[in-house]
Scaffold this motif. Sequence first.
Motif, PDB file in Angstrom:
ATOM      1  N   GLU A 151       0.818  -1.214   0.000  1.00  0.00           N
ATOM      2  CA  GLU A 151       0.000   0.000   0.000  1.00  0.00           C
ATOM      3  C   GLU A 151       0.852   1.265   0.000  1.00  0.00           C
ATOM      4  O   GLU A 151       0.536   2.235  -0.698  1.00  0.00           O
ATOM      5  CB  GLU A 151      -0.947  -0.001   1.205  1.00  0.00           C
ATOM      6  N   VAL A 152       1.938   1.289   0.745  1.00  0.00           N
ATOM      7  CA  VAL A 152       2.808   2.471   0.793  1.00  0.00           C
ATOM      8  C   VAL A 152       3.350   2.770  -0.603  1.00  0.00           C
ATOM      9  O   VAL A 152       3.283   3.905  -1.086  1.00  0.00           O
ATOM     10  CB  VAL A 152       3.977   2.268   1.795  1.00  0.00           C
ATOM     11  N   TYR A 153       3.858   1.754  -1.279  1.00  0.00           N
ATOM     12  CA  TYR A 153       4.404   1.928  -2.628  1.00  0.00           C
ATOM     13  C   TYR A 153       3.309   2.367  -3.597  1.00  0.00           C
ATOM     14  O   TYR A 153       3.508   3.276  -4.401  1.00  0.00           O
ATOM     15  CB  TYR A 153       5.056   0.622  -3.102  1.00  0.00           C
ATOM     16  N   ARG A 154       2.184   1.703  -3.536  1.00  0.00           N
ATOM     17  CA  ARG A 154       1.070   2.015  -4.435  1.00  0.00           C
ATOM     18  C   ARG A 154       0.652   3.484  -4.291  1.00  0.00           C
ATOM     19  O   ARG A 154       0.447   4.188  -5.272  1.00  0.00           O
ATOM     20  CB  ARG A 154      -0.108   1.079  -4.185  1.00  0.00           C
ATOM     21  N   GLN A 155       0.567   3.977  -3.069  1.00  0.00           N
ATOM     22  CA  GLN A 155       0.189   5.371  -2.847  1.00  0.00           C
ATOM     23  C   GLN A 155       1.225   6.329  -3.431  1.00  0.00           C
ATOM     24  O   GLN A 155       0.864   7.332  -4.059  1.00  0.00           O
ATOM     25  CB  GLN A 155       0.017   5.644  -1.349  1.00  0.00           C
ATOM     26  N   ILE A 156       2.491   6.024  -3.246  1.00  0.00           N
ATOM     27  CA  ILE A 156       3.558   6.868  -3.797  1.00  0.00           C
ATOM     28  C   ILE A 156       3.489   6.857  -5.321  1.00  0.00           C
ATOM     29  O   ILE A 156       3.537   7.905  -5.970  1.00  0.00           O
ATOM     30  CB  ILE A 156       4.951   6.419  -3.301  1.00  0.00           C
ATOM     31  N   ALA A 157       3.375   5.660  -5.890  1.00  0.00           N
ATOM     32  CA  ALA A 157       3.323   5.530  -7.350  1.00  0.00           C
ATOM     33  C   ALA A 157       2.127   6.284  -7.927  1.00  0.00           C
ATOM     34  O   ALA A 157       2.246   6.992  -8.929  1.00  0.00           O
ATOM     35  CB  ALA A 157       3.277   4.056  -7.749  1.00  0.00           C
ATOM     36  N   MET A 158       0.990   6.159  -7.294  1.00  0.00           N
ATOM     37  CA  MET A 158      -0.213   6.818  -7.794  1.00  0.00           C
ATOM     38  C   MET A 158      -0.120   8.337  -7.659  1.00  0.00           C
ATOM     39  O   MET A 158      -0.715   9.073  -8.451  1.00  0.00           O
ATOM     40  CB  MET A 158      -1.447   6.268  -7.087  1.00  0.00           C
ATOM     41  N   SER A 159       0.651   8.818  -6.704  1.00  0.00           N
ATOM     42  CA  SER A 159       0.808  10.262  -6.547  1.00  0.00           C
ATOM     43  C   SER A 159       1.836  10.840  -7.526  1.00  0.00           C
ATOM     44  O   SER A 159       1.820  12.029  -7.809  1.00  0.00           O
ATOM     45  CB  SER A 159       1.218  10.611  -5.110  1.00  0.00           C
ATOM     46  N   GLN A 160       2.720   9.980  -8.062  1.00  0.00           N
ATOM     47  CA  GLN A 160       3.793  10.473  -8.931  1.00  0.00           C
ATOM     48  C   GLN A 160       3.588  10.176 -10.411  1.00  0.00           C
ATOM     49  O   GLN A 160       4.114  10.886 -11.259  1.00  0.00           O
ATOM     50  CB  GLN A 160       5.135   9.867  -8.506  1.00  0.00           C
ATOM     51  N   LEU A 161       2.881   9.115 -10.716  1.00  0.00           N
ATOM     52  CA  LEU A 161       2.723   8.688 -12.103  1.00  0.00           C
ATOM     53  C   LEU A 161       1.311   8.931 -12.607  1.00  0.00           C
ATOM     54  O   LEU A 161       0.351   8.830 -11.842  1.00  0.00           O
ATOM     55  CB  LEU A 161       3.079   7.194 -12.241  1.00  0.00           C
TER      56      LEU A 161
END
Length: 169
Positions: A151-161
């Motif tokens: 979830e942490v990675y997914r949130q970061i990815a969704m905020s950047q890509l």
Amino acid sequence: RENIGMVFQHFNLFPHLTVLDNITLAPTELKIMDKKAAEEKARDLLSRVGLADKADAYPAQLSGGQKQRLSIARAVAKDPEIFIFDDSFSALDFKTDKALRKALKEHTKNATTIIVAQRISTILNADQILVLDDGKMAGLGTHRELMKNCEVYRQIAMSQLSEEELANE
């Protein structure tokens, strides 16, 4: 020392040396190659990182992104077995980051490469990504695995890509 190429976010360039001499210093001082071979390789690397016209310039004459590209070329020049890139793509725009990593892929393909990054786009194609959250491991895997399981990675990815970038990966 000769087996590790390190590039830090903040550049450790020699201000009294030209761009070309910053690249050739380690391979010649460590006797990895002679001066002529080092200069030939340095010129090739400068071309690959978009600094071919800056060979005779000094670091103070370069922008932050150009200094990062010089630092990366300098690390690559000595053909180390291990690369450590500590947020060393942060001063580059996304397009330059991607183009630079593609241009240097041939030079780094046989080395172990460790990239510390805050931008997902920099590490999208890594074999293994270690996600840290508050100093603790939050996930380990490929981009696809982490998008499914962290979830942490997914949130970061969704905020950047963008949605398009997420769909293509």
